[in-house]
Design an enzyme around this catalytic site. Structure first.
Site, PDB file in Angstrom:
ATOM      1  N   CYS A  90      33.544 -10.559 -22.967  1.00 48.62           N
ATOM      2  CA  CYS A  90      32.356  -9.806 -22.557  1.00 48.62           C
ATOM      3  C   CYS A  90      32.411  -9.488 -21.060  1.00 48.62           C
ATOM      4  O   CYS A  90      33.254  -8.722 -20.631  1.00 48.62           O
ATOM      5  CB  CYS A  90      31.090 -10.576 -22.944  1.00 48.62           C
ATOM      6  SG  CYS A  90      29.589  -9.580 -22.855  1.00 48.62           S
ATOM      7  N   HIS A 214      31.877 -12.238 -28.888  1.00 52.44           N
ATOM      8  CA  HIS A 214      31.850 -13.612 -28.378  1.00 52.44           C
ATOM      9  C   HIS A 214      32.377 -14.629 -29.387  1.00 52.44           C
ATOM     10  O   HIS A 214      31.587 -15.236 -30.118  1.00 52.44           O
ATOM     11  CB  HIS A 214      30.419 -13.992 -28.006  1.00 52.44           C
ATOM     12  CG  HIS A 214      29.928 -13.305 -26.779  1.00 52.44           C
ATOM     13  ND1 HIS A 214      30.028 -13.864 -25.525  1.00 52.44           N
ATOM     14  CD2 HIS A 214      29.353 -12.090 -26.610  1.00 52.44           C
ATOM     15  CE1 HIS A 214      29.524 -13.025 -24.623  1.00 52.44           C
ATOM     16  NE2 HIS A 214      29.102 -11.940 -25.258  1.00 52.44           N
ATOM     17  N   GLU A 216      33.310 -17.551 -28.768  1.00 55.70           N
ATOM     18  CA  GLU A 216      32.847 -18.905 -28.402  1.00 55.70           C
ATOM     19  C   GLU A 216      31.467 -19.221 -28.995  1.00 55.70           C
ATOM     20  O   GLU A 216      31.059 -20.380 -29.005  1.00 55.70           O
ATOM     21  CB  GLU A 216      32.851 -19.075 -26.876  1.00 55.70           C
ATOM     22  CG  GLU A 216      31.639 -18.521 -26.135  1.00 55.70           C
ATOM     23  CD  GLU A 216      31.641 -17.013 -25.968  1.00 55.70           C
ATOM     24  OE1 GLU A 216      32.400 -16.327 -26.679  1.00 55.70           O
ATOM     25  OE2 GLU A 216      30.852 -16.519 -25.131  1.00 55.70           O
TER      26      GLU A 216
END
Lengths: 243, 79
Positions: A90, A214, A216
Site C-alpha cells: 500500500c 494488504h 498482512e
C-alpha cells in the site's frame, strides 16, 4: 533466526499488523520482526524489509514522496540493490515507486472514493521471493483499502512488465452466475482504475515486490477475510533460509 | 531573494479524475461552456540569490514533481 525489519514512519498504520504477520509466519521461532525507525539510517542487521501501509508524512505532496527521503530509505535502497528482499504494501508500494526501486506510480483512485473492501487477486508470478508459496494462477482474498491505488506507467513500461512476467498480482472480480460456481475474471475495470488491472509488481530480480492490497491483514480467519496473505511472509522465510 | 513559481500538472495522457469531477460539477452550478478541467499543483518558493537555475530544476524534477506522471514548469517571477 530470520530477522525481518518493519519500518515505521510518522503516519504509518500497518506496521503492527505487518510485524504480527512475520511472527505468525515464523511461529516455530523461525522469524523475528524487527522494528525500524524512519529517522535511523540503520537496518539493524535484518535479512529483509517490509515497508508497510498507512499515510507516511500525511501523504503530503504525493503519497510516498517525502518518506522516500527518510534516512532509513537510503539504507533500504542500498540493501535492495544488493539483493535484500523488500516488500512494499500500500503506502509502502507507493514509497518504493517514488524511490525508483519499482517502476510506475500510484494515483488517486479513478472513482475518487476511498476503496475499502475484501478483494480477490490472481497470483500471476509465483517466482518472486515473496510469492513462492502460491500456485501460479491462484486466487487469494485480501483486504484492499486506499485512496491512491491506481497503478500507472507508460505503455513501454507496462509492456516490459508484462513481457518479463513482472506483474505479480492482478485484481479479479467475483461474479457467480446463477447455479454456477463463482468464476473470477478481470472484469470491465479494476477497483481503482489501475492500468491492466495491476495490483502488484516486482523488480527484475523478483526480490522487490510492491502491491496495493494488504496480505498482512489476511493471515488468519479470526481477524481477516482469509489466511491467504500469510503465504507472502512464509515465502520470504523460505527464500532467506534457502539463500 | 527571488520568488520562484513551480507549476506541476498531470501529464496529458494521465487520467485526471479530480479535474473531471470539477468539470462535471460546473454545469450543475450553472456555469456552462467549460469543456475540460485539469487539476495540478502550484508552488511558490522564496529563494536566496545563491540558488541557481540548475538547483531549482533539480528541486522540481526530483521532489516537487514525479516525472513518471507529471510535467512541470519552473519560472522566476518578480517578488
Amino acid at each position: 533466526m530470520t530477522r525481518i525489519g518493519v519500518i515505521t514512519f510518522p503516519g504509518t498504520l500497518d506496521d503492527v499488523d505487518a510485524a504480527r504477520a512475520v511472527r505468525h509466519a515464523g511461529r516455530d521461532g523461525a522469524a523475528e520482526a524487527v522494528p525500524l525507525w524512519h529517522a535511523d539510517a540503520d537496518l539493524r542487521g535484518v535479512d529483509a524489509v517490509i515497508v508497510p501501509g498507512g499515510f507516511s508524512y500525511g501523504d503530503y505532496l504525493r503519497a510516498g514522496a517525502i518518506a522516500r527521503f527518510a534516512p532509513v530509505m537510503g539504507e533500504v535502497v542500498r540493501a535492495a540493490r544488493q539483493g535484500m528482499p523488500v516488500l512494499g504494501i500500500c503506502n509502502g508500494f507507493q514509497i518504493l515507486c517514488e524511490s525508483g526501486l519499482l517502476p510506475g506510480a500510484l494515483l488517486r483512485n479513478a472513482g475518487l472514493h476511498f476503496v475499502c473492501r475484501d478483494q480477490w487477486l490472481r497470483v500471476e508470478n509465483n517466482e518472486t521471493a515473496w510469492t513462492s508459496r502460491y500456485e501460479r494462477g491462484a486466487e487469494i482474498l485480501v483486504p484492499l483499502k486506499n485512496m491512491e491505488g491506481r497503478y500507472v506507467a507508460d505503455a513501454a513500461t507496462l509492456d516490459e512488465l508484462e513481457g518479463e512476467g513482472r506483474v505479480v498480482f492482478r485484481y479479479v472480480v467475483d461474479e457467480p452466475e446463477p447455479g454456477q460456481a463463482p468464476k473470477r475474471h478481470l472484469g470491465a475495470d479494476s477497483p481503482n482504475g489501475a492500468l491492466r488491472h495491476i495490483a502488484g509488481i516486482t523488480d527484475p530480480t523478483g526480490r522487490i515486490v510492491g502491491l496495493m492490497p494488504h496480505p498482512e491483514h489476511a493471515i488468519d480467519a479470526l481477524t481477516g477475510p482469509s489466511d491467504d496473505g500469510l503465504g507472502m511472509f512464509l515465502s520470504v522465510l523460505d527464500a532467506l533460509v534457502a539463500a | 531573494m527571488a520568488r520562484v513559481v513551480v507549476d506541476v500538472m498531470p501529464k496529458q495522457e494521465i487520467l485526471d479524475p479530480q479535474g473531471q469531477a470539477v468539470a462535471n460539477a460546473l454545469p450543475r452550478l450553472g456555469f456552462d461552456g467549460v469543456t475540460s478541467v485539469r487539476q495540478g499543483k502550484h508552488f511558490e518558493l522564496e529563494v536566496d540569490d545563491s540558488v541557481d537555475d540548475a538547483t531549482l530544476a533539480k528541486i522540481a524534477e526530483t521532489f516537487l514533481a514525479n516525472p513518471v506522471i507529471e510535467d512541470w514548469v519552473v519560472r522566476r517571477v518578480d517578488a
